[in-house]
Design a protein around this motif. Structure first.
Motif, PDB file in Angstrom:
ATOM      1  N   GLU A  86      16.613   2.273  -7.450  1.00 16.06           N
ATOM      2  CA  GLU A  86      16.553   3.403  -8.379  1.00 16.06           C
ATOM      3  C   GLU A  86      15.241   4.179  -8.199  1.00 16.06           C
ATOM      4  O   GLU A  86      15.205   5.401  -8.271  1.00 16.06           O
ATOM      5  N   PHE A  87      14.139   3.438  -7.968  1.00 16.38           N
ATOM      6  CA  PHE A  87      12.839   4.083  -7.805  1.00 16.38           C
ATOM      7  C   PHE A  87      12.483   4.296  -6.337  1.00 16.38           C
ATOM      8  O   PHE A  87      11.871   5.286  -5.987  1.00 16.38           O
ATOM      9  N   THR A  88      12.859   3.314  -5.499  1.00 19.32           N
ATOM     10  CA  THR A  88      12.402   3.373  -4.106  1.00 19.32           C
ATOM     11  C   THR A  88      13.399   4.082  -3.201  1.00 19.32           C
ATOM     12  O   THR A  88      13.085   4.412  -2.070  1.00 19.32           O
ATOM     13  N   ARG A  89      14.598   4.268  -3.671  1.00 18.68           N
ATOM     14  CA  ARG A  89      15.697   4.823  -2.885  1.00 18.68           C
ATOM     15  C   ARG A  89      15.949   4.014  -1.604  1.00 18.68           C
ATOM     16  O   ARG A  89      16.444   4.531  -0.615  1.00 18.68           O
ATOM     17  N   GLY A  90      15.610   2.728  -1.659  1.00 20.41           N
ATOM     18  CA  GLY A  90      15.975   1.754  -0.621  1.00 20.41           C
ATOM     19  C   GLY A  90      15.686   2.183   0.804  1.00 20.41           C
ATOM     20  O   GLY A  90      14.620   2.710   1.089  1.00 20.41           O
ATOM     21  N   ASP A  91      16.672   1.923   1.656  1.00 19.93           N
ATOM     22  CA  ASP A  91      16.524   2.205   3.085  1.00 19.93           C
ATOM     23  C   ASP A  91      16.311   3.691   3.364  1.00 19.93           C
ATOM     24  O   ASP A  91      15.620   4.058   4.303  1.00 19.93           O
ATOM     25  N   LEU A 116      -0.332  10.643   4.189  1.00 12.13           N
ATOM     26  CA  LEU A 116      -0.497  11.599   5.293  1.00 12.13           C
ATOM     27  C   LEU A 116       0.832  11.978   5.930  1.00 12.13           C
ATOM     28  O   LEU A 116       0.995  13.087   6.418  1.00 12.13           O
ATOM     29  N   PHE A 117       1.776  11.036   5.956  1.00  7.70           N
ATOM     30  CA  PHE A 117       3.035  11.326   6.647  1.00  7.70           C
ATOM     31  C   PHE A 117       4.200  11.482   5.677  1.00  7.70           C
ATOM     32  O   PHE A 117       5.339  11.641   6.089  1.00  7.70           O
ATOM     33  N   THR A 118       3.905  11.378   4.381  1.00 11.62           N
ATOM     34  CA  THR A 118       4.790  11.720   3.254  1.00 11.62           C
ATOM     35  C   THR A 118       6.067  10.889   3.116  1.00 11.62           C
ATOM     36  O   THR A 118       6.721  10.965   2.099  1.00 11.62           O
ATOM     37  N   TYR A 119       6.408  10.095   4.128  1.00 16.09           N
ATOM     38  CA  TYR A 119       7.670   9.356   4.025  1.00 16.09           C
ATOM     39  C   TYR A 119       7.422   7.935   3.538  1.00 16.09           C
ATOM     40  O   TYR A 119       6.544   7.238   4.045  1.00 16.09           O
ATOM     41  N   VAL A 120       8.198   7.514   2.540  1.00 11.21           N
ATOM     42  CA  VAL A 120       8.099   6.162   1.997  1.00 11.21           C
ATOM     43  C   VAL A 120       9.488   5.543   2.023  1.00 11.21           C
ATOM     44  O   VAL A 120      10.389   6.034   1.346  1.00 11.21           O
ATOM     45  N   GLY A 143       0.823  -1.205   0.000  1.00 11.77           N
ATOM     46  CA  GLY A 143       0.000   0.000   0.000  1.00 11.77           C
ATOM     47  C   GLY A 143       0.858   1.256   0.000  1.00 11.77           C
ATOM     48  O   GLY A 143       0.621   2.200  -0.754  1.00 11.77           O
ATOM     49  N   LEU A 144       1.888   1.217   0.842  1.00  9.66           N
ATOM     50  CA  LEU A 144       2.783   2.373   0.999  1.00  9.66           C
ATOM     51  C   LEU A 144       3.448   2.718  -0.325  1.00  9.66           C
ATOM     52  O   LEU A 144       3.415   3.871  -0.788  1.00  9.66           O
ATOM     53  N   TYR A 145       4.029   1.702  -0.972  1.00  8.57           N
ATOM     54  CA  TYR A 145       4.730   1.951  -2.234  1.00  8.57           C
ATOM     55  C   TYR A 145       3.747   2.141  -3.381  1.00  8.57           C
ATOM     56  O   TYR A 145       4.007   2.916  -4.306  1.00  8.57           O
ATOM     57  N   GLY A 146       2.628   1.407  -3.344  1.00 10.53           N
ATOM     58  CA  GLY A 146       1.619   1.577  -4.385  1.00 10.53           C
ATOM     59  C   GLY A 146       1.169   3.025  -4.454  1.00 10.53           C
ATOM     60  O   GLY A 146       1.036   3.611  -5.546  1.00 10.53           O
ATOM     61  N   ALA A 147       0.949   3.634  -3.305  1.00 12.14           N
ATOM     62  CA  ALA A 147       0.539   5.034  -3.278  1.00 12.14           C
ATOM     63  C   ALA A 147       1.746   5.952  -3.499  1.00 12.14           C
ATOM     64  O   ALA A 147       1.696   6.865  -4.322  1.00 12.14           O
ATOM     65  N   GLY A 148       2.833   5.681  -2.771  1.00  9.76           N
ATOM     66  CA  GLY A 148       3.988   6.569  -2.798  1.00  9.76           C
ATOM     67  C   GLY A 148       4.618   6.670  -4.180  1.00  9.76           C
ATOM     68  O   GLY A 148       4.862   7.769  -4.683  1.00  9.76           O
ATOM     69  N   LEU A 149       4.849   5.521  -4.808  1.00 10.51           N
ATOM     70  CA  LEU A 149       5.537   5.530  -6.110  1.00 10.51           C
ATOM     71  C   LEU A 149       4.686   6.185  -7.195  1.00 10.51           C
ATOM     72  O   LEU A 149       5.192   6.946  -8.018  1.00 10.51           O
ATOM     73  N   THR A 150       3.377   5.883  -7.176  1.00  6.55           N
ATOM     74  CA  THR A 150       2.542   6.447  -8.236  1.00  6.55           C
ATOM     75  C   THR A 150       2.411   7.969  -8.085  1.00  6.55           C
ATOM     76  O   THR A 150       2.415   8.692  -9.074  1.00  6.55           O
ATOM     77  N   THR A 174      12.190   0.633   5.452  1.00  5.53           N
ATOM     78  CA  THR A 174      12.006   0.186   6.840  1.00  5.53           C
ATOM     79  C   THR A 174      10.623  -0.412   7.056  1.00  5.53           C
ATOM     80  O   THR A 174      10.464  -1.356   7.817  1.00  5.53           O
ATOM     81  N   PHE A 175       9.633   0.170   6.372  1.00  2.00           N
ATOM     82  CA  PHE A 175       8.260  -0.293   6.570  1.00  2.00           C
ATOM     83  C   PHE A 175       8.024  -1.670   5.951  1.00  2.00           C
ATOM     84  O   PHE A 175       7.016  -2.299   6.217  1.00  2.00           O
ATOM     85  N   ALA A 176       8.947  -2.099   5.093  1.00  2.00           N
ATOM     86  CA  ALA A 176       8.809  -3.434   4.504  1.00  2.00           C
ATOM     87  C   ALA A 176       9.615  -4.451   5.300  1.00  2.00           C
ATOM     88  O   ALA A 176       9.486  -5.649   5.092  1.00  2.00           O
ATOM     89  N   ALA A 177      10.435  -3.983   6.238  1.00  2.00           N
ATOM     90  CA  ALA A 177      11.326  -4.890   6.964  1.00  2.00           C
ATOM     91  C   ALA A 177      10.566  -5.692   8.006  1.00  2.00           C
ATOM     92  O   ALA A 177       9.429  -5.370   8.354  1.00  2.00           O
ATOM     93  N   ILE A 178      11.217  -6.703   8.504  1.00  2.00           N
ATOM     94  CA  ILE A 178      10.591  -7.686   9.385  1.00  2.00           C
ATOM     95  C   ILE A 178       9.968  -7.047  10.626  1.00  2.00           C
ATOM     96  O   ILE A 178       8.941  -7.495  11.136  1.00  2.00           O
ATOM     97  N   GLN A 179      10.574  -5.951  11.064  1.00  2.00           N
ATOM     98  CA  GLN A 179      10.076  -5.272  12.254  1.00  2.00           C
ATOM     99  C   GLN A 179       8.604  -4.891  12.123  1.00  2.00           C
ATOM    100  O   GLN A 179       7.829  -5.012  13.065  1.00  2.00           O
ATOM    101  N   TYR A 180       8.205  -4.443  10.927  1.00  2.00           N
ATOM    102  CA  TYR A 180       6.813  -4.041  10.740  1.00  2.00           C
ATOM    103  C   TYR A 180       5.883  -5.229  10.518  1.00  2.00           C
ATOM    104  O   TYR A 180       4.682  -5.060  10.335  1.00  2.00           O
TER     105      TYR A 180
END
Lengths: 320, 293
Positions: free
Chosen positions: A134-139, A235-239, A69-76, A242-248
């Protein structure tokens, strides 16, 4: 169950929503932003709870749905210039497709294998976000620009990162998720899910297709988590990865276990408590992982039903 | 470098990965086989082994070989003790219920990470290899220590196999695995066997950590990769099937080496994970597993 009027639990849930709406007028700025975040994360936890609490499937990979959801919204929004609503829908769609695909594969396993498989899929998802750096800018992640988050309604408009807009949109998401979960668990479908949790073989023997019901639960759960992820990005603008990592994947488990798995209000309570526990303790020490670890162990050892689950057992049997 | 030597290098790297992975995954598989639990903190035992190896070897500066031996014994003992404590204090109280155990070991994972972070700090710690020679191929030189890793891992795998199949201790473990209650009624102290197996599994991971640390620095977050690779291997090999685990470790280790050298390490892990998905769709009991009875 049948003795309790269904109106009582609706009143309770509406009261909680009204309370959350009301406190925005008295909360100081710091907590205002915190509660907005908590409501989004609680929506994530509500989605998680549908799977663990009501269907009895323990997933260790829900970060992938949140991240979809995060990347689906953020990337588009960031790369393709989608407006926020289209971005949200893109995130929702991404999470929906992902949960169908994952469900078809992962639900072929059960029990322990299911947990490991979901954990690994989530890790593959995390690695993918790094691989396409290249698109997500990773960590490091990226921040959505303010001008992309303007919503125009008729003649006027508002910006999503405006605190009041943010709070009330988070509340809107939370309301939909909470009432959605209440409707679901009170419905016939919800009862079949609970039956699957209690005894899958017997449910199958009674003629229900347990696989389809589990798939349905996973898809609802994953999509709801994705909705929370998309909302978080907008809402919080940051993508960021970390949000894909095991912690979440572990945090929603902790929130739900703390509040009470299989209770509709448990996820909110667990998220709220854990958020402020970490917040307060981070003032004293930096050992936030110790707190998470200890909380998990204490919960499974001494309070496996969580706060509301224990309360339901001892005092309030009608709690949904 | 032309393709042939490049492939040789990739296969060598893959063999090192495979042996270390086999050791780590064997620990996980053993614990699952006998105790029917999944230890999510397994990677942290690996990490703890590596970090303690650094701590022990820095006790004797200037003598890398002695430091290494000290690390090998010391880390294994400390990690074994931690594992026994975790078993007695947490897992036994949960009666080894699968889901509760997973949640509890996730808790353990965070606690071990935080303790290591607090005590040893967030930096990566390098360890000097105990021996220092290079094997010179016509095309490239190769670290002799990596060959030591292969030898030591092979010896340990052999020792574990011998213990399980040829000794009384192994017989007791297998009896407990086969039928816990019957074993108990024949006077086998099942509780103690569980503690021992959990400790043995953890120590295998810790030793793998000690072996890897001169190649890859010790860091408090290094446990996740071996954990996930072990999961992949254990699933491919069939849960609890030790021979399958070792075979799968070679499949994954070698392909990881080859893909990492020719493409990227991230891609290698993504492919391995998706491969597991495929295997699960086709054969639920794993690549080398037997059909469930």
């Amino acid at each position: 169950m049948t003795g309790a009027t269904p109106r009582r639990d609706w009143l309770l849930h509406l009261a909680v929503i009204a309370l959350l709406f009301g406190v925005q007028f008295v909360l100081p700025a710091y907590h205002y932003s915190n509660v907005s975040k908590i409501m989004v994360m609680a929506s994530f936890a509500i989605g998680y709870n549908i799977l663990i609490g009501y269907t009895g499937l323990l997933s260790l990979g829900h970060a992938m749905f949140f991240a979809a959801g995060l990347y689906g919204a953020g990337l588009t929004v960031h790369h393709l210039g989608f407006d926020p609503l289209s971005g949200f829908l893109a995130g929702l769609l991404a999470a929906l497709c992902l949960s169908v695909a994952i469900g078809l594969v992962a639900l072929r396993t059960a029990g322990v294998s299911f947990m490991i498989v979901t954990l690994m899929f989530a890790q593959a998802g995390y690695l993918l976000t790094l691989y396409f750096g290249e698109f997500t800018r990773g960590d490091e992640g990226f921040v959505l620009k303010e001008n992309l988050l303007r919503v125009v309604v008729g003649d006027t408009g508002f910006n999503l990162i405006d605190p009041a807009a943010r709070y009330n949109l988070a509340l809107l998401l939370f309301t939909v998720c909470l009432l959605g979960s209440l409707v679901l668990v009170r419905s016939a479908v919800g009862r079949v899910l609970i039956a699957v949790r209690e005894n899958e073989q017997r449910t199958a023997m009674l003629g229900y297709n347990a696989f389809l019901y589990k798939l349905l639960a996973l898809v609802i759960s994953g999509t709801m988590s994705g909705a929370a992820g998309a909302t978080y990005a907008l809402l919080f603008t940051y993508v960021g990865a970390t949000f894909a990592a095991i912690q979440y994947s572990i945090l929603p488990l902790l929130w739900v276990l703390l509040g009470g798995a299989g209770t509709t209000l448990g996820p909110l309570l667990g998220t709220l408590l854990m958020f402020y526990l970490v917040d307060v303790s981070s003032g004293q020490t930096s050992s936030y992982m110790l707190l998470v670890g200890a909380a998990l162990i204490i919960l499974v050892l001494w309070a496996p039903k969580g706060i509301l689950g224990t309360l339901r057992e001892k005092r309030i049997p009608w709690l949904p | 470098m032309s393709f042939g030597p490049h492939l040789l290098l990739a296969l060598l790297e893959g063999t090192v990965t495979a042996f270390v992975l086999a050791l780590t995954a064997l620990g996980l598989s053993l614990v699952f086989g006998v105790m029917r639990i999944v230890n999510v903190a397994h990677g942290e035992f690996f990490m703890l082994g590596a970090v303690l190896a650094w701590a022990f070897s820095s006790l004797v500066p200037g003598m890398p070989a002695l430091g290494f031996l000290l690390a090998l014994v010391g880390s294994a003992l400390v990690v074994g003790t931690v594992a026994i404590a975790a078993d007695r204090l947490i897992l036994r109280r949960l009666n080894y219920a699968p889901e509760a155990t997973i949640v509890a070991t996730i808790g353990l994972l965070y606690i071990i990470q935080q303790v290591v972070l607090t005590v040893y700090g967030p930096n990566a710690h390098p360890v000097v290899p105990p021996i220092n020679f290079r094997v010179v191929f016509p095309w490239f030189g190769y670290s002799g220590y990596k060959l030591v890793v292969i030898g030591a891992s092979a010896a340990l795998l052999g020792a574990t196999w011998y213990t399980l199949t040829r000794t009384r201790l192994g017989l007791i473990m297998r009896a407990t695995q086969f039928d816990r209650e019957t074993a108990q009624s024949f006077g086998i102290p099942v509780d103690r066997v569980y503690s021992a197996v959990f400790a043995l599994g953890a120590m295998l991971a810790a030793v793998a950590g000690v072996l890897i640390v001169p190649i890859q620095q010790a860091h408090y977050l290094m446990g996740l990769d071996p954990l996930l690779l072990s999961f992949i291997v254990v699933i491919l090999g069939g849960l609890g099937n030790l021979r399958g685990t070792v075979m799968a470790a070679f499949v994954i280790g070698l392909s990881d080496g080859v893909i990492s050298v020719f493409f990227s390490a991230t891609l290698a892990k993504i492919i391995a994970t998706l491969f597991v998905a495929l295997v699960l769709v086709v054969r639920r009991e794993g690549l080398f597993g037997e059909k469930a009875r």
